[in-house]
Scaffold this motif. Structure first.
Motif, mmCIF file in Angstrom:
data_model
loop_
_atom_site.group_PDB
_atom_site.id
_atom_site.type_symbol
_atom_site.label_atom_id
_atom_site.label_comp_id
_atom_site.label_asym_id
_atom_site.label_seq_id
_atom_site.Cartn_x
_atom_site.Cartn_y
_atom_site.Cartn_z
ATOM 1 N N SER A 139 0.846 -1.194 0.000
ATOM 2 C CA SER A 139 0.000 0.000 0.000
ATOM 3 C C SER A 139 0.877 1.239 0.000
ATOM 4 O O SER A 139 2.002 1.213 0.488
ATOM 5 C CB SER A 139 -0.895 0.033 1.239
ATOM 6 N N LEU A 140 0.313 2.316 -0.537
ATOM 7 C CA LEU A 140 1.018 3.596 -0.542
ATOM 8 C C LEU A 140 -0.005 4.701 -0.338
ATOM 9 O O LEU A 140 -1.054 4.718 -0.988
ATOM 10 C CB LEU A 140 1.747 3.804 -1.873
ATOM 11 N N LEU A 141 0.282 5.601 0.565
ATOM 12 C CA LEU A 141 -0.554 6.771 0.801
ATOM 13 C C LEU A 141 0.308 8.005 0.574
ATOM 14 O O LEU A 141 1.364 8.146 1.194
ATOM 15 C CB LEU A 141 -1.103 6.773 2.228
ATOM 16 N N VAL A 142 -0.122 8.892 -0.327
ATOM 17 C CA VAL A 142 0.614 10.112 -0.628
ATOM 18 C C VAL A 142 -0.280 11.297 -0.306
ATOM 19 O O VAL A 142 -1.430 11.357 -0.758
ATOM 20 C CB VAL A 142 1.025 10.172 -2.117
ATOM 21 N N VAL A 143 0.232 12.236 0.480
ATOM 22 C CA VAL A 143 -0.504 13.454 0.818
ATOM 23 C C VAL A 143 0.380 14.644 0.467
ATOM 24 O O VAL A 143 1.505 14.749 0.935
ATOM 25 C CB VAL A 143 -0.879 13.500 2.318
ATOM 26 N N ASP A 144 -0.137 15.494 -0.391
ATOM 27 C CA ASP A 144 0.545 16.744 -0.725
ATOM 28 C C ASP A 144 -0.352 17.858 -0.188
ATOM 29 O O ASP A 144 -1.230 18.352 -0.869
ATOM 30 C CB ASP A 144 0.742 16.853 -2.233
ATOM 31 N N TRP A 145 -0.148 18.203 1.062
ATOM 32 C CA TRP A 145 -1.037 19.091 1.800
ATOM 33 C C TRP A 145 -0.626 20.537 1.575
ATOM 34 O O TRP A 145 0.549 20.873 1.678
ATOM 35 C CB TRP A 145 -0.954 18.754 3.281
ATOM 36 N N ILE A 146 -1.603 21.387 1.281
ATOM 37 C CA ILE A 146 -1.334 22.804 1.059
ATOM 38 C C ILE A 146 -2.065 23.594 2.127
ATOM 39 O O ILE A 146 -3.292 23.527 2.232
ATOM 40 C CB ILE A 146 -1.807 23.252 -0.338
ATOM 41 N N THR A 147 -1.303 24.313 2.954
ATOM 42 C CA THR A 147 -1.901 25.127 4.006
ATOM 43 C C THR A 147 -1.079 26.401 4.176
ATOM 44 O O THR A 147 0.104 26.426 3.864
ATOM 45 C CB THR A 147 -1.990 24.364 5.341
ATOM 46 N N SER A 148 -1.720 27.450 4.625
ATOM 47 C CA SER A 148 -1.034 28.740 4.759
ATOM 48 C C SER A 148 -0.231 28.860 6.046
ATOM 49 O O SER A 148 0.243 29.934 6.383
ATOM 50 C CB SER A 148 -2.051 29.871 4.688
ATOM 51 N N GLY A 149 -0.090 27.784 6.765
ATOM 52 C CA GLY A 149 0.684 27.841 8.005
ATOM 53 C C GLY A 149 -0.215 28.086 9.209
ATOM 54 O O GLY A 149 -1.320 27.592 9.279
ATOM 55 N N ARG A 150 0.263 28.867 10.139
ATOM 56 C CA ARG A 150 -0.488 29.132 11.372
ATOM 57 C C ARG A 150 -1.357 30.379 11.176
ATOM 58 O O ARG A 150 -1.050 31.456 11.680
ATOM 59 C CB ARG A 150 0.483 29.277 12.532
ATOM 60 N N HIS A 151 -2.444 30.203 10.426
ATOM 61 C CA HIS A 151 -3.327 31.304 10.054
ATOM 62 C C HIS A 151 -3.894 32.030 11.281
ATOM 63 O O HIS A 151 -4.018 33.251 11.287
ATOM 64 C CB HIS A 151 -4.461 30.782 9.176
ATOM 65 N N GLU A 152 -4.229 31.292 12.321
ATOM 66 C CA GLU A 152 -4.783 31.890 13.544
ATOM 67 C C GLU A 152 -3.781 32.801 14.245
ATOM 68 O O GLU A 152 -4.163 33.684 15.006
ATOM 69 C CB GLU A 152 -5.276 30.805 14.503
ATOM 70 N N SER A 153 -2.495 32.603 13.988
ATOM 71 C CA SER A 153 -1.457 33.457 14.576
ATOM 72 C C SER A 153 -1.136 34.652 13.685
ATOM 73 O O SER A 153 -0.190 35.389 13.953
ATOM 74 C CB SER A 153 -0.184 32.645 14.802
ATOM 75 N N GLY A 154 -1.896 34.811 12.593
ATOM 76 C CA GLY A 154 -1.690 35.949 11.714
ATOM 77 C C GLY A 154 -0.707 35.720 10.583
ATOM 78 O O GLY A 154 -0.397 36.637 9.833
ATOM 79 N N GLU A 155 -0.184 34.494 10.469
ATOM 80 C CA GLU A 155 0.756 34.211 9.393
ATOM 81 C C GLU A 155 0.002 34.055 8.079
ATOM 82 O O GLU A 155 -1.049 33.422 8.019
ATOM 83 C CB GLU A 155 1.537 32.939 9.695
ATOM 84 N N LYS A 156 0.544 34.633 7.022
ATOM 85 C CA LYS A 156 -0.045 34.523 5.694
ATOM 86 C C LYS A 156 1.056 34.255 4.689
ATOM 87 O O LYS A 156 2.184 34.701 4.853
ATOM 88 C CB LYS A 156 -0.777 35.808 5.302
ATOM 89 N N TRP A 157 0.722 33.531 3.622
ATOM 90 C CA TRP A 157 1.669 33.334 2.535
ATOM 91 C C TRP A 157 1.916 34.642 1.816
ATOM 92 O O TRP A 157 1.039 35.486 1.704
ATOM 93 C CB TRP A 157 1.110 32.343 1.537
ATOM 94 N N ASP A 158 3.105 34.805 1.314
ATOM 95 C CA ASP A 158 3.452 36.007 0.561
ATOM 96 C C ASP A 158 4.240 35.602 -0.684
ATOM 97 O O ASP A 158 5.457 35.769 -0.748
ATOM 98 C CB ASP A 158 4.248 36.973 1.432
#
Length: 51
Positions: free
Chosen positions: A5-24
């Motif tokens: 078996s193989l499980l692949v996850v390519d997760w996309i998240t903006s980081g710690r959004h609740e702490s005010g971090e945003k992608w730039d």
């Protein structure tokens, strides 16, 4: 291999959004190529262009 078996996850998240971090950035590209010996089993590319 039989029974493998193989499980692949390519997760996309903006980081710690609740702490005010945003992608730039304006471009994101992620590529996954999975082979068994020399045979391609899974080829995937995710491409985002933020305008």
């Amino acid at each position: 291999m039989s029974g493998s078996s193989l499980l692949v996850v390519d997760w996309i998240t903006s980081g710690r959004h609740e702490s005010g971090e945003k992608w730039d950035f304006i471009l994101y590209k992620s590529t996954n190529h999975i082979y068994m010996e020399t045979k391609p089993l899974f080829l995937d590319t995710v491409f985002f262009l933020f305008l």
